[in-house]
Design a protein around this motif. Structure first.
Motif, PDB file in Angstrom:
ATOM      1  N   GLY A 168       0.815  -1.211   0.000  1.00  0.00           N
ATOM      2  CA  GLY A 168       0.000   0.000   0.000  1.00  0.00           C
ATOM      3  C   GLY A 168       0.845   1.256   0.000  1.00  0.00           C
ATOM      4  N   TRP A 169       1.893   1.264   0.838  1.00  0.00           N
ATOM      5  CA  TRP A 169       2.770   2.438   0.902  1.00  0.00           C
ATOM      6  C   TRP A 169       3.537   2.630  -0.394  1.00  0.00           C
ATOM      7  CZ3 TRP A 169       3.215   6.265   4.511  1.00  0.00           C
ATOM      8  CH2 TRP A 169       4.252   7.178   4.286  1.00  0.00           C
ATOM      9  N   ASN A 170       4.174   1.569  -0.890  1.00  0.00           N
ATOM     10  CA  ASN A 170       5.016   1.706  -2.073  1.00  0.00           C
ATOM     11  C   ASN A 170       4.226   2.032  -3.326  1.00  0.00           C
ATOM     12  OD1 ASN A 170       7.110   1.086  -0.380  1.00  0.00           O
ATOM     13  ND2 ASN A 170       8.022  -0.461  -1.710  1.00  0.00           N
ATOM     14  N   LEU A 171       3.046   1.442  -3.468  1.00  0.00           N
ATOM     15  CA  LEU A 171       2.233   1.746  -4.647  1.00  0.00           C
ATOM     16  C   LEU A 171       1.877   3.226  -4.709  1.00  0.00           C
ATOM     17  CD1 LEU A 171      -0.299  -1.215  -5.043  1.00  0.00           C
ATOM     18  CD2 LEU A 171       1.427  -0.487  -6.687  1.00  0.00           C
ATOM     19  N   PHE A 172       1.458   3.786  -3.595  1.00  0.00           N
ATOM     20  CA  PHE A 172       1.053   5.188  -3.594  1.00  0.00           C
ATOM     21  C   PHE A 172       2.254   6.119  -3.583  1.00  0.00           C
ATOM     22  CE2 PHE A 172      -3.033   3.525  -3.240  1.00  0.00           C
ATOM     23  CZ  PHE A 172      -3.955   4.542  -3.426  1.00  0.00           C
ATOM     24  N   ASN A 173       3.300   5.734  -2.882  1.00  0.00           N
ATOM     25  CA  ASN A 173       4.497   6.571  -2.838  1.00  0.00           C
ATOM     26  C   ASN A 173       5.184   6.644  -4.199  1.00  0.00           C
ATOM     27  OD1 ASN A 173       6.445   8.149  -1.308  1.00  0.00           O
ATOM     28  ND2 ASN A 173       7.833   6.418  -1.550  1.00  0.00           N
ATOM     29  N   ILE A 174       5.309   5.499  -4.852  1.00  0.00           N
ATOM     30  CA  ILE A 174       6.079   5.430  -6.098  1.00  0.00           C
ATOM     31  C   ILE A 174       5.210   5.653  -7.331  1.00  0.00           C
ATOM     32  CG2 ILE A 174       7.478   3.907  -7.554  1.00  0.00           C
ATOM     33  CD1 ILE A 174       8.470   2.552  -4.974  1.00  0.00           C
ATOM     34  N   ILE A 175       4.068   4.981  -7.399  1.00  0.00           N
ATOM     35  CA  ILE A 175       3.252   5.034  -8.614  1.00  0.00           C
ATOM     36  C   ILE A 175       2.300   6.226  -8.620  1.00  0.00           C
ATOM     37  CG2 ILE A 175       1.595   3.793 -10.054  1.00  0.00           C
ATOM     38  CD1 ILE A 175       4.402   2.551  -9.952  1.00  0.00           C
ATOM     39  N   VAL A 176       1.602   6.466  -7.509  1.00  0.00           N
ATOM     40  CA  VAL A 176       0.620   7.553  -7.486  1.00  0.00           C
ATOM     41  C   VAL A 176       1.299   8.907  -7.359  1.00  0.00           C
ATOM     42  CG1 VAL A 176      -1.368   8.540  -6.278  1.00  0.00           C
ATOM     43  CG2 VAL A 176      -1.179   6.051  -6.550  1.00  0.00           C
ATOM     44  N   PHE A 177       2.288   9.021  -6.440  1.00  0.00           N
ATOM     45  CA  PHE A 177       2.895  10.328  -6.174  1.00  0.00           C
ATOM     46  C   PHE A 177       4.330  10.466  -6.684  1.00  0.00           C
ATOM     47  CE2 PHE A 177      -0.559  10.062  -3.062  1.00  0.00           C
ATOM     48  CZ  PHE A 177      -1.185  11.274  -3.294  1.00  0.00           C
ATOM     49  N   ASN A 179       7.240   9.319  -6.208  1.00  0.00           N
ATOM     50  CA  ASN A 179       8.354   9.532  -5.281  1.00  0.00           C
ATOM     51  C   ASN A 179       9.188   8.254  -5.181  1.00  0.00           C
ATOM     52  OD1 ASN A 179       9.950  10.828  -3.338  1.00  0.00           O
ATOM     53  ND2 ASN A 179       8.748   9.967  -1.668  1.00  0.00           N
ATOM     54  N   GLY A 180       9.943   7.985  -6.224  1.00  0.00           N
ATOM     55  CA  GLY A 180      10.719   6.755  -6.213  1.00  0.00           C
ATOM     56  C   GLY A 180      11.584   6.614  -7.439  1.00  0.00           C
ATOM     57  N   PRO A 181      12.175   5.447  -7.614  1.00  0.00           N
ATOM     58  CA  PRO A 181      13.147   5.238  -8.701  1.00  0.00           C
ATOM     59  C   PRO A 181      12.533   5.183 -10.091  1.00  0.00           C
ATOM     60  CG  PRO A 181      12.719   3.178  -7.546  1.00  0.00           C
ATOM     61  CD  PRO A 181      12.029   4.250  -6.761  1.00  0.00           C
ATOM     62  N   LEU A 182      11.221   5.113 -10.196  1.00  0.00           N
ATOM     63  CA  LEU A 182      10.584   5.007 -11.515  1.00  0.00           C
ATOM     64  C   LEU A 182      10.302   6.358 -12.157  1.00  0.00           C
ATOM     65  CD1 LEU A 182       8.056   2.073 -10.909  1.00  0.00           C
ATOM     66  CD2 LEU A 182      10.439   1.985 -11.671  1.00  0.00           C
ATOM     67  N   GLY A 183      10.603   7.438 -11.439  1.00  0.00           N
ATOM     68  CA  GLY A 183      10.404   8.763 -12.007  1.00  0.00           C
ATOM     69  C   GLY A 183       8.949   9.191 -12.025  1.00  0.00           C
ATOM     70  N   LYS A 184       8.588  10.003 -13.023  1.00  0.00           N
ATOM     71  CA  LYS A 184       7.248  10.569 -13.095  1.00  0.00           C
ATOM     72  C   LYS A 184       6.220   9.489 -13.406  1.00  0.00           C
ATOM     73  CE  LYS A 184       8.966  15.069 -14.655  1.00  0.00           C
ATOM     74  NZ  LYS A 184       8.997  16.058 -15.762  1.00  0.00           N
TER      75      LYS A 184
END
Length: 225
Positions: A168-177, A179-184
């Motif tokens: 839940g945290w990583n999906l929203f942190n990285i994909i929704v907002f 904020n992670g190694p995958l960029g925009k």
């Protein structure tokens, strides 16, 4: 995916030859309670993560805009990447090794060891070596998160709850907002303005402690009923 399969094989071997157990002790078999844990934890983590990111722009001249260049295929690839990374980390830090550590040293020591290893692991994933301040911040943030996940496994004797929290945290942190190694990804900040001073510190502390405190309260409440 190959790494996850290798982890499962190694986990099976460790449990079989050290504890004379099989993979069932990791709580893989679904049941209503485990599925409920997974669903609730995923939603709670997603909600806290969303609130954190909204707070980073709510008090300044900034906001979130939709990334119209993100394609469905790119979004699905991102989700798949997050899912694989979460499963890999959960099997590594909250799987057979944590189960065996709990059996040998007890829950508290085993969870502390798991949390410390999780924190050190993120020095590598964030490439933070050479910057002691950054290493300290990363260790503190991820070790506290890792402690929550380890306790979640120990309390429920299943990976469903920690996987739900982590996913839940990583999906929203990285994909929704984004904020992670995958960029925009789905949403991006409208500009480079960011919080400063006391508000920044408070939002930072919220990011670290809100979800662990919420889960602590959940386990306290569950213990009373």
């Amino acid at each position: 995916m190959i790494g996850i399969i290798i982890e499962l094989i190694i986990s099976w071997l460790l449990l079989k030859f050290i504890a004379k157990k099989d993979l069932s002790v990791l709580g893989f078999k679904p049941n209503p309670t485990r599925l409920l844990h997974w669903s609730i934890s995923l939603l709670l983590a997603a909600a806290i993560c969303s609130l954190y990111h909204i707070m980073t722009t709510a008090f300044i001249n900034n906001g979130w805009i939709l990334n119209k260049q993100l394609t469905l295929s790119a979004a699905l690839m991102g989700i798949w990447w997050v899912l694989k990374s979460v499963l890999f980390e959960e099997l590594l830090f909250r799987g057979a090794l944590l189960y065996l550590a709990i059996e040998k040293w007890g829950t508290t020591k085993a969870c502390l060891l798991s949390a410390a290893c999780f924190g050190i692991y993120h020095w590598f994933s964030y490439n933070a070596f050479g910057n002691p301040f950054q290493m300290g911040i990363i260790f503190g943030m991820t070790a506290i998160f890792g402690w929550m996940l380890a306790v979640s496994f120990a309390k429920t004797q299943s990976l469903y709850l920690p996987i739900g929290l982590h996913l839940g945290w990583n999906l929203f942190n990285i994909i929704v907002f984004s904020n992670g190694p995958l960029g925009k990804q789905l949403f991006m900040k409208a500009n480079i303005n960011h919080l400063e001073g006391i508000p920044s510190l408070l939002v930072f502390l919220f990011q670290i402690f809100a979800l662990p405190i919420l889960m602590y309260g959940y386990f306290k409440f569950k213990k009373k009923i």
